[in-house]
Design a protein around this motif. Structure first.
Motif, short mmCIF file in Angstrom:
data_model
loop_
_atom_site.label_atom_id
_atom_site.label_comp_id
_atom_site.label_asym_id
_atom_site.label_seq_id
_atom_site.Cartn_x
_atom_site.Cartn_y
_atom_site.Cartn_z
N THR A 363 0.84 -1.20 0.00
CA THR A 363 0.00 0.00 0.00
C THR A 363 0.87 1.25 0.00
OG1 THR A 363 -1.77 -1.14 1.19
CG2 THR A 363 -1.79 1.27 1.24
N LEU A 364 1.92 1.24 0.81
CA LEU A 364 2.83 2.39 0.84
C LEU A 364 3.46 2.63 -0.52
CD1 LEU A 364 4.23 4.58 2.54
CD2 LEU A 364 6.05 2.94 2.97
N ARG A 365 3.89 1.58 -1.19
CA ARG A 365 4.49 1.72 -2.51
C ARG A 365 3.47 2.28 -3.50
NH1 ARG A 365 6.88 -3.29 -5.97
NH2 ARG A 365 4.68 -3.82 -6.04
N ASP A 366 2.22 1.83 -3.39
CA ASP A 366 1.18 2.33 -4.28
C ASP A 366 0.94 3.82 -4.04
OD1 ASP A 366 -2.21 2.55 -4.48
OD2 ASP A 366 -1.10 1.83 -6.21
N TRP A 367 0.89 4.24 -2.77
CA TRP A 367 0.73 5.66 -2.47
C TRP A 367 1.86 6.47 -3.09
CZ3 TRP A 367 -0.38 5.55 3.55
CH2 TRP A 367 -1.67 5.05 3.77
N SER A 368 3.09 6.01 -2.88
CA SER A 368 4.26 6.73 -3.36
C SER A 368 4.28 6.81 -4.88
CB SER A 368 5.53 6.05 -2.84
OG SER A 368 6.68 6.67 -3.34
N ASP A 369 4.00 5.70 -5.54
CA ASP A 369 4.02 5.68 -7.01
C ASP A 369 2.94 6.58 -7.59
OD1 ASP A 369 4.94 2.17 -7.54
OD2 ASP A 369 6.07 3.89 -6.81
N ARG A 370 1.76 6.52 -7.01
CA ARG A 370 0.65 7.31 -7.54
C ARG A 370 0.85 8.80 -7.28
NH1 ARG A 370 -4.72 5.00 -5.37
NH2 ARG A 370 -5.58 6.62 -6.71
N LEU A 371 1.44 9.14 -6.14
CA LEU A 371 1.77 10.54 -5.88
C LEU A 371 2.73 11.05 -6.95
CD1 LEU A 371 1.63 12.96 -3.71
CD2 LEU A 371 3.91 12.18 -3.12
N THR A 372 3.73 10.24 -7.29
CA THR A 372 4.72 10.66 -8.28
C THR A 372 4.08 10.87 -9.64
OG1 THR A 372 6.44 9.45 -7.11
CG2 THR A 372 6.88 10.02 -9.39
#
Length: 383
Positions: A363-372
């Motif tokens: 989930t954290l990786r998804d948040w980070s990727d989508r923010l980028t």
């Protein structure tokens, strides 16, 4: 427009606008999200367009949804005509490149092979896209999807009669400019230009359509940005003579021989950012919000962060909203499941700091990727 009905679908918001009409995010009666495309009135008034439009929808339905967004329902004789496709929320290739920059050789091979595979299916049903470009390719976990194929042909046929050439300069083939027969080889030419763009270059240079047309017809493409090991393949895609270009099947075989791991595979997906990552203000903020991306909503037990086309909103006990015009910098840092954001503002040293805890690493990786991906439209990712 929100809440309006198009056929049986309830509109949520506008996804985008183009030469054919508007695209809306909508919900079916059962709650499924779809993309509904509504044709411009200027096109809908042409009986010949409606006839071709209906025929092309039938052809696209035969291809299916593995390589594109499947058509769910359509009313080509409605007022106005519309069709609904499965909604694919992934970023376009253009958005991916804006957020992350040029692809590696392996990513180019992977993306190129998967897009060529889509063209094999499309051409196999006698359909030519005619407007393949980075913004018409959506990257998903199971591979790129080519959008709006087939429909492009009926749009081209109608508008050529009334107003001239339709397409995107820089990706159009010589035969399209010269008014000659357009076959699947034109899509291969466009894919060659897409590969150059994905490598960080431009096959043809300049902003004027006339200059781009002249280069496409008379000048060799600039392949300096393309990795040497695939440069000859891309050069043959961009051959002036359609007969000198590989077929979609031959191109697929060639790019797949050495393998590739483009951003389309969920299991092999690379993070779009390193940790920490910084974003700096662009010289010009885009007037139009990004299309094809869902707003990011990240939440833990105490806080909610929303990132959308209006800006960034953080909710805890109170709500704080910041428009893109006032944001100068964003920094993000991630731990195992912790996400820390710092937001700076134009003309001020003031910094807002936010902290959220994700339930797990994925989930954290998804948040980070989508923010980028989303923030990369408004701010510039600093390497």
């Amino acid at each position: 427009m929100a809440g309006d009905k198009i056929g049986p679908y309830t509109v949520e918001r506008v996804l985008g606008r183009g030469g054919m009409g508007e695209v809306y995010l909508a919900q079916s009666q059962g709650g499924r999200r779809v993309a509904v495309k509504v044709v411009h009135a200027s096109l809908a008034s042409d009986p010949e367009f409606r006839r071709r439009f209906a025929a092309e929808i039938d052809a696209v339905r035969r291809v299916g949804g593995f390589h594109t967004a499947a058509i769910i329902e359509a009313d080509p004789y409605g007022d106005p005509p519309w069709f609904a496709t499965a909604y694919i929320p992934g970023p376009t290739l253009a958005q991916h490149l804006a957020a992350r920059g040029a692809m590696s050789e392996s990513e180019l091979r992977g993306m190129g092979a998967a897009t060529a595979e889509a063209l094999v299916a499309i051409h196999g049903h006698g359909i030519v896209h005619r407007d393949l470009k980075p913004s018409n390719i959506i990257l998903t976990d199971d591979g790129p999807r080519v959008m709006d194929f087939g429909i492009a042909r009926v749009l081209d046929a109608t508008r050529f009669t009334h107003t001239g050439l339709v397409g995107t300069p820089g990706f159009l083939s010589p035969e399209q400019y010269l008014g000659q027969d357009v076959t699947g080889a034109s899509d291969i030419f466009a894919l060659g230009a897409v590969l150059v763009a994905a490598a960080g270059g431009s096959a043809f240079h300049g902003k004027e359509a006339v200059a781009l047309a002249y280069q496409a017809v008379h000048k060799e493409a600039d392949l300096s940005a393309v990795p040497e090991r695939i440069r000859d393949t891309v050069r043959r895609c961009l051959a002036k003579d359609p007969a000198g270009r590989p077929s979609a099947r031959a191109l697929l075989n060639e790019l797949a021989e050495s393998g590739g791991d483009g951003p389309q595979r969920a299991g092999d997906r690379q993070k779009f950012t390193e940790t920490p990552a910084s974003f700096h203000r662009r010289d010009t903020i885009p007037a139009e919000p990004p299309t094809g991306l869902e707003p990011l909503v990240a939440a833990d037990a105490h806080r909610t962060l929303t990132v959308n086309s209006d800006g960034i909103t953080f909710r805890q006990l109170d709500e704080y909203s910041f428009a893109w015009a006032v944001i100068s910098d964003i920094e993000q840092e991630t731990g195992r499941t912790d996400w820390f954001l710092k937001i700076r503002f134009v003309g001020h040293n003031h910094v807002q700091q936010y902290f959220l805890t994700a339930p797990d690493e994925d989930t954290l990786r998804d948040w980070s990727d989508r923010l980028t991906l989303f923030v990369g439209t408004f701010l510039r990712l600093v390497p």
